[in-house]
Design a protein around this motif. Structure first.
Motif, PDB file in Angstrom:
ATOM      1  N   LEU A 258       0.801  -1.222   0.000  1.00  0.00           N
ATOM      2  CA  LEU A 258       0.000   0.000   0.000  1.00  0.00           C
ATOM      3  C   LEU A 258       0.837   1.277   0.000  1.00  0.00           C
ATOM      4  CD1 LEU A 258      -2.779  -0.998   2.567  1.00  0.00           C
ATOM      5  CD2 LEU A 258      -3.050  -0.703   0.102  1.00  0.00           C
ATOM      6  N   TYR A 259       2.055   1.210   0.513  1.00  0.00           N
ATOM      7  CA  TYR A 259       2.841   2.446   0.645  1.00  0.00           C
ATOM      8  C   TYR A 259       3.204   2.996  -0.727  1.00  0.00           C
ATOM      9  CZ  TYR A 259       6.741   5.572   1.492  1.00  0.00           C
ATOM     10  OH  TYR A 259       7.589   6.664   1.497  1.00  0.00           O
ATOM     11  N   ASN A 260       2.942   4.283  -0.894  1.00  0.00           N
ATOM     12  CA  ASN A 260       3.280   5.017  -2.114  1.00  0.00           C
ATOM     13  C   ASN A 260       3.867   6.358  -1.688  1.00  0.00           C
ATOM     14  OD1 ASN A 260       3.442   6.361  -4.575  1.00  0.00           O
ATOM     15  ND2 ASN A 260       1.467   5.611  -5.302  1.00  0.00           N
ATOM     16  N   CYS A 261       5.106   6.596  -2.098  1.00  0.00           N
ATOM     17  CA  CYS A 261       5.792   7.812  -1.653  1.00  0.00           C
ATOM     18  C   CYS A 261       5.098   9.079  -2.145  1.00  0.00           C
ATOM     19  CB  CYS A 261       7.246   7.783  -2.109  1.00  0.00           C
ATOM     20  SG  CYS A 261       7.461   7.671  -3.897  1.00  0.00           S
ATOM     21  N   LEU A 262       4.383   9.003  -3.283  1.00  0.00           N
ATOM     22  CA  LEU A 262       3.689  10.188  -3.790  1.00  0.00           C
ATOM     23  C   LEU A 262       2.461  10.522  -2.944  1.00  0.00           C
ATOM     24  CD1 LEU A 262       3.830   9.438  -7.639  1.00  0.00           C
ATOM     25  CD2 LEU A 262       5.353  10.894  -6.285  1.00  0.00           C
ATOM     26  N   LEU A 263       1.847   9.521  -2.353  1.00  0.00           N
ATOM     27  CA  LEU A 263       0.658   9.752  -1.543  1.00  0.00           C
ATOM     28  C   LEU A 263       0.959   9.888  -0.057  1.00  0.00           C
ATOM     29  CD1 LEU A 263      -1.827   7.195  -3.182  1.00  0.00           C
ATOM     30  CD2 LEU A 263      -1.747   9.668  -3.538  1.00  0.00           C
ATOM     31  N   HIS A 264       1.990   9.171   0.425  1.00  0.00           N
ATOM     32  CA  HIS A 264       2.227   9.095   1.862  1.00  0.00           C
ATOM     33  C   HIS A 264       3.527   9.766   2.303  1.00  0.00           C
ATOM     34  CE1 HIS A 264      -0.104   5.410   0.664  1.00  0.00           C
ATOM     35  NE2 HIS A 264      -0.939   5.937   1.570  1.00  0.00           N
ATOM     36  N   GLY A 265       4.226  10.401   1.361  1.00  0.00           N
ATOM     37  CA  GLY A 265       5.453  11.083   1.749  1.00  0.00           C
ATOM     38  C   GLY A 265       6.668  10.158   1.687  1.00  0.00           C
ATOM     39  N   ASP A 266       7.798  10.714   2.044  1.00  0.00           N
ATOM     40  CA  ASP A 266       9.057   9.969   1.955  1.00  0.00           C
ATOM     41  C   ASP A 266       9.268   9.013   3.126  1.00  0.00           C
ATOM     42  OD1 ASP A 266       9.562  11.333  -0.369  1.00  0.00           O
ATOM     43  OD2 ASP A 266      10.713  12.924   0.631  1.00  0.00           O
ATOM     44  N   THR A 267       8.570   9.214   4.212  1.00  0.00           N
ATOM     45  CA  THR A 267       8.779   8.386   5.408  1.00  0.00           C
ATOM     46  C   THR A 267       7.788   7.234   5.409  1.00  0.00           C
ATOM     47  OG1 THR A 267       9.492  10.337   6.646  1.00  0.00           O
ATOM     48  CG2 THR A 267       8.903   8.374   7.910  1.00  0.00           C
ATOM     49  N   LYS A 268       8.324   6.028   5.332  1.00  0.00           N
ATOM     50  CA  LYS A 268       7.492   4.836   5.351  1.00  0.00           C
ATOM     51  C   LYS A 268       7.196   4.438   6.796  1.00  0.00           C
ATOM     52  CE  LYS A 268       7.379   0.073   3.617  1.00  0.00           C
ATOM     53  NZ  LYS A 268       8.131  -0.981   2.910  1.00  0.00           N
ATOM     54  N   PRO A 269       5.980   4.018   7.095  1.00  0.00           N
ATOM     55  CA  PRO A 269       5.663   3.618   8.479  1.00  0.00           C
ATOM     56  C   PRO A 269       6.579   2.495   8.960  1.00  0.00           C
ATOM     57  CG  PRO A 269       3.668   3.821   7.171  1.00  0.00           C
ATOM     58  CD  PRO A 269       4.803   3.930   6.213  1.00  0.00           C
ATOM     59  N   ARG A 270       7.028   2.642  10.182  1.00  0.00           N
ATOM     60  CA  ARG A 270       7.927   1.637  10.750  1.00  0.00           C
ATOM     61  C   ARG A 270       7.120   0.445  11.250  1.00  0.00           C
ATOM     62  NH1 ARG A 270      12.449   3.978  14.654  1.00  0.00           N
ATOM     63  NH2 ARG A 270      13.132   1.824  14.287  1.00  0.00           N
ATOM     64  N   THR A 271       7.641  -0.751  10.988  1.00  0.00           N
ATOM     65  CA  THR A 271       6.954  -1.986  11.387  1.00  0.00           C
ATOM     66  C   THR A 271       7.737  -2.773  12.431  1.00  0.00           C
ATOM     67  OG1 THR A 271       8.002  -3.160   9.533  1.00  0.00           O
ATOM     68  CG2 THR A 271       5.811  -2.209   9.156  1.00  0.00           C
ATOM     69  N   TYR A 272       9.013  -2.469  12.636  1.00  0.00           N
ATOM     70  CA  TYR A 272       9.848  -3.192  13.603  1.00  0.00           C
ATOM     71  C   TYR A 272       9.825  -4.707  13.335  1.00  0.00           C
ATOM     72  CZ  TYR A 272       9.500   1.235  16.149  1.00  0.00           C
ATOM     73  OH  TYR A 272       9.543   2.572  16.497  1.00  0.00           O
ATOM     74  N   ARG A 273       9.869  -5.062  12.054  1.00  0.00           N
ATOM     75  CA  ARG A 273       9.727  -6.468  11.699  1.00  0.00           C
ATOM     76  C   ARG A 273      10.912  -7.316  12.179  1.00  0.00           C
ATOM     77  NH1 ARG A 273       8.857  -5.941   5.451  1.00  0.00           N
ATOM     78  NH2 ARG A 273       7.706  -4.118   6.220  1.00  0.00           N
ATOM     79  N   ALA A 274      12.112  -6.745  12.162  1.00  0.00           N
ATOM     80  CA  ALA A 274      13.282  -7.503  12.612  1.00  0.00           C
ATOM     81  C   ALA A 274      13.207  -7.798  14.107  1.00  0.00           C
ATOM     82  CB  ALA A 274      14.554  -6.735  12.283  1.00  0.00           C
ATOM     83  N   ILE A 275      12.791  -6.802  14.883  1.00  0.00           N
ATOM     84  CA  ILE A 275      12.671  -7.002  16.332  1.00  0.00           C
ATOM     85  C   ILE A 275      11.542  -8.000  16.637  1.00  0.00           C
ATOM     86  CG2 ILE A 275      12.191  -5.842  18.515  1.00  0.00           C
ATOM     87  CD1 ILE A 275      13.373  -3.320  17.330  1.00  0.00           C
ATOM     88  N   ALA A 276      10.429  -7.874  15.929  1.00  0.00           N
ATOM     89  CA  ALA A 276       9.309  -8.782  16.154  1.00  0.00           C
ATOM     90  C   ALA A 276       9.687 -10.213  15.790  1.00  0.00           C
ATOM     91  CB  ALA A 276       8.101  -8.324  15.339  1.00  0.00           C
ATOM     92  N   ARG A 277      10.431 -10.376  14.708  1.00  0.00           N
ATOM     93  CA  ARG A 277      10.890 -11.711  14.320  1.00  0.00           C
ATOM     94  C   ARG A 277      11.832 -12.300  15.376  1.00  0.00           C
ATOM     95  NH1 ARG A 277       9.662 -16.205  11.433  1.00  0.00           N
ATOM     96  NH2 ARG A 277      11.530 -17.268  10.695  1.00  0.00           N
ATOM     97  N   LYS A 278      12.685 -11.470  15.928  1.00  0.00           N
ATOM     98  CA  LYS A 278      13.615 -11.927  16.950  1.00  0.00           C
ATOM     99  C   LYS A 278      12.878 -12.379  18.207  1.00  0.00           C
ATOM    100  CE  LYS A 278      17.592 -10.344  19.666  1.00  0.00           C
ATOM    101  NZ  LYS A 278      18.492  -9.200  19.946  1.00  0.00           N
ATOM    102  N   TYR A 279      11.885 -11.609  18.639  1.00  0.00           N
ATOM    103  CA  TYR A 279      11.091 -11.991  19.802  1.00  0.00           C
ATOM    104  C   TYR A 279      10.369 -13.322  19.558  1.00  0.00           C
ATOM    105  CZ  TYR A 279      11.741  -7.491  22.162  1.00  0.00           C
ATOM    106  OH  TYR A 279      12.273  -6.415  22.814  1.00  0.00           O
ATOM    107  N   PHE A 280       9.839 -13.500  18.344  1.00  0.00           N
ATOM    108  CA  PHE A 280       9.123 -14.741  18.019  1.00  0.00           C
ATOM    109  C   PHE A 280      10.052 -15.949  18.070  1.00  0.00           C
ATOM    110  CE2 PHE A 280       8.297 -17.732  14.488  1.00  0.00           C
ATOM    111  CZ  PHE A 280       7.186 -18.375  15.007  1.00  0.00           C
ATOM    112  N   LEU A 281      11.235 -15.839  17.475  1.00  0.00           N
ATOM    113  CA  LEU A 281      12.155 -16.979  17.443  1.00  0.00           C
ATOM    114  C   LEU A 281      12.704 -17.305  18.830  1.00  0.00           C
ATOM    115  CD1 LEU A 281      14.163 -16.224  14.166  1.00  0.00           C
ATOM    116  CD2 LEU A 281      12.339 -17.894  14.506  1.00  0.00           C
ATOM    117  N   ASN A 282      12.898 -16.295  19.658  1.00  0.00           N
ATOM    118  CA  ASN A 282      13.412 -16.553  21.004  1.00  0.00           C
ATOM    119  C   ASN A 282      12.476 -17.449  21.808  1.00  0.00           C
ATOM    120  OD1 ASN A 282      15.698 -15.043  20.545  1.00  0.00           O
ATOM    121  ND2 ASN A 282      14.882 -13.169  21.473  1.00  0.00           N
ATOM    122  N   THR A 283      11.201 -17.316  21.577  1.00  0.00           N
ATOM    123  CA  THR A 283      10.238 -18.156  22.296  1.00  0.00           C
ATOM    124  C   THR A 283       9.932 -19.442  21.538  1.00  0.00           C
ATOM    125  OG1 THR A 283       9.235 -16.142  23.198  1.00  0.00           O
ATOM    126  CG2 THR A 283       7.965 -18.185  23.379  1.00  0.00           C
ATOM    127  N   ALA A 284       9.806 -19.364  20.221  1.00  0.00           N
ATOM    128  CA  ALA A 284       9.409 -20.537  19.441  1.00  0.00           C
ATOM    129  C   ALA A 284      10.469 -21.622  19.456  1.00  0.00           C
ATOM    130  CB  ALA A 284       9.102 -20.121  18.007  1.00  0.00           C
TER     131      ALA A 284
END
Length: 553
Positions: A258-284
């Motif tokens: 969905l992200y489009n720089c022309l509609l939403h600006g140059d800053t893409k929303p942060r998702t913290y996907r790397a941190i979330a993946r790390k938390y998941f693997l630590n428990t799984a």
């Protein structure tokens, strides 16, 4: 000289060395020198009638089942469809051999007997159709249509056996199945999987009188065995942590889409996907996880998912026209539902909720609690199955758990619609034998072979259900799951999964059809050729015929 020495050794009793003659071997020729024009093929020979595909092709009533398939195509415009025999035959080959879509087309392309089974007049190297077309075929062949085709094949075979009435020896206490006189006038009444409702019988138990039943039903015939099972889907074993992680990853894909720089600006929303993946693997990755650790891990993934869903709503507001395709929109709705369910269970510290989603890719799959030793909970469609003289009929299919006892009347009424009369005996599990079903069956003069309610009496032995009498339906479940893949339904869509399950039931009847043909041949040999007069049969032969009748059943 050597001959004289050999003779002398024989006269003196000495052993002579045997001369080994080497076998003639063809000279090696490089594969690059072979030409297909000079290759000898056996295709000019006649096909053997002993081949299983030839026998099955001659036994199947193709005219009747293809007629049901052709009714799908009402319009005469456009390109004519592929032959119904090719489509249905390819589906049968796929499930009989338990092959993938691509392997099925390859086997048909290489096997001349399979091409004969599909109705080809000569061998060809061309594919019958693309393997990707199997998905559209499964969408086209609904559960209702395949159930009608299944009934046609089963009733056709039973009708042929009924026309060949062999004399049988059986005790009065044993009830053998009779078959309908006109199998062409049958109709399938398989319930739809969607729109689950409480089943209603066409017969009102409060207004039934035995005198009226005797006028409407001249005589009950046959034996009906019914039971329920689950056809598990090909999904990973679901846990809340894995489900939330998969939902979070899918939400990140939607944000990237969905992200489009022309509609939403140059800053893409942060998702913290790397941190979330790390938390998941630590428990799984931990072998032993405490409830507290699982609770905290689920809470982290819930917060990441909530943040991503808020980003998706913000990105969608910038669009004038809704940008998501139907498939992506469906995923978005599933993600919202998963978050609501998991958040409620996490807040209430509960492990149960209605209409629980266990897989974001197949949201129609529900957990079915079975209580089996191997798997207490299964994830797939629940089936109400009936067995009549070795042939399988799916009376009800649902993706939600249901009480089997509510659908005994449905199975009995379906038997009536198929054969024109009610069964004489019904064999069912204990869950079917409630008081309401017992009264209903008694009013219809149907004998329920099960343990009586209450304290056992002297008459309980007469209706006792021995453990081996329900073996045919349990054996059918094992055959369907082990040999034909009903324990792992690989289709992903709800409609295609139902078609997959109905195709396996169809294959079970094709196998039963070939077995019935062998039994009929042996019965003909025993009763017609070997024993022209039945009055002079000894007691020993009567015992043999009694057990042969059970085997043929």
């Amino acid at each position: 000289m050597s001959y004289r020495i050999k003779k002398l050794n024989q006269m003196q009793g000495k052993a002579t060395k045997r001369v080994k003659k080497p076998a003639a071997t063809p000279r090696y020729i490089s594969p690059n020198q072979l030409t297909l024009a000079g290759f000898e093929t056996p295709f000019e020979q006649k096909l053997t009638t002993e081949n299983r595909w030839v026998k099955m092709a001659q036994a199947i009533p193709w005219d009747k089942i293809v007629n049901h398939y052709d009714k799908i195509f009402q319009s005469a415009e456009g390109r004519p469809p592929i032959s119904g025999r090719v489509i249905l035959g390819a589906l049968m080959i796929k499930h009989i051999e338990n092959l993938s879509d691509r392997a099925t087309i390859q086997h048909i392309q290489e096997n001349m007997f399979m091409q004969y089974f599909l109705g080809y007049t000569s061998f060809t190297n061309e594919e019958p159709f693309s393997d990707t077309l199997f998905v559209e075929i499964r969408k086209r062949l609904s559960l209702e249509l395949l159930s009608k085709i299944n009934d046609v094949i089963a009733l056709h075979c039973l009708g042929e056996n009924n026309n060949k009435q062999e004399p049988r020896f059986s005790d009065n206490s044993e009830n053998k199945d009779d078959t309908p006189s006109d199998p062409a006038d049958s109709a399938s009444t398989t319930n739809k999987a969607s729109g689950e409702q409480t089943p209603k019988s066409n017969t009102d138990t409060s207004t039934i009188h035995l005198s009226n039943i005797e006028k409407q039903v001249p005589g009950n015939k046959g034996r009906l065995i019914t039971d329920a099972t689950v056809a598990p889907q090909n999904i990973t074993y679901p846990t809340d942590l894995k489900l939330l992680n998969a939902a979070r990853e899918k939400s990140e894909e939607l944000i990237d889409l969905l992200y489009n720089c022309l509609l939403h600006g140059d800053t893409k929303p942060r998702t913290y996907r790397a941190i979330a993946r790390k938390y998941f693997l630590n428990t799984a990755k931990k072998k032993g996880k405490t409830k507290k650790e699982i609770y905290k891990a689920n809470g982290r993934q819930l917060r990441f998912l909530k943040r991503n869903l808020a980003h998706i709503e913000m990105l969608l507001k910038a669009y004038v026209i809704f940008p998501l395709k139907p498939r992506e929109q469906k995923y978005l709705m599933v993600l919202h539902t998963v978050y609501e369910q998991q958040e409620q269970m996490h807040r209430m510290r509960s492990n149960r909720i209605d209409d629980r989603i266990v897989n974001i890719h197949q949201p129609h799959v529900r957990p079915i609690v079975r209580g089996k030793e191997k798997a207490k909970v299964e994830f797939g469609a629940k089936l109400q199955v009936s067995i009549v003289k070795g042939f399988t009929f799916i009376d009800h299919l649902s993706w939600d758990a249901f009480n089997e006892g509510q659908y005994l009347k449905t199975s009995v009424e379906n038997y009536k619609s198929r054969f024109g009369f009610y069964p004489k005996d019904v064999l069912a599990d204990q869950i079917y034998c409630n008081r309401e079903n017992r009264r209903w069956l008694k009013a219809l003069s149907i004998k329920l072979i099960a343990k009586p309610l209450g304290r056992p009496s002297s008459k309980a032995v007469a209706v006792h259900l021995s453990p081996g009498e329900r073996n045919p339906i349990e054996g059918k479940f094992g055959q369907a799951k082990i040999a034909y893949g009903m324990d792992n339904i690989k289709a992903k869509l709800k409609q295609t999964s139902q078609s997959w399950i109905a195709s396996i039931a169809l294959v079970l009847n094709l196998v039963a059809m070939t077995r019935q043909a062998l039994v009929s041949l042996i019965n003909y040999y025993i009763f017609i050729l070997k024993i022209p007069c039945l009055k002079h049969i000894s007691n020993k032969d009567k015992i043999f015929f009694k057990y042969w009748n059970r085997l043929s059943y």
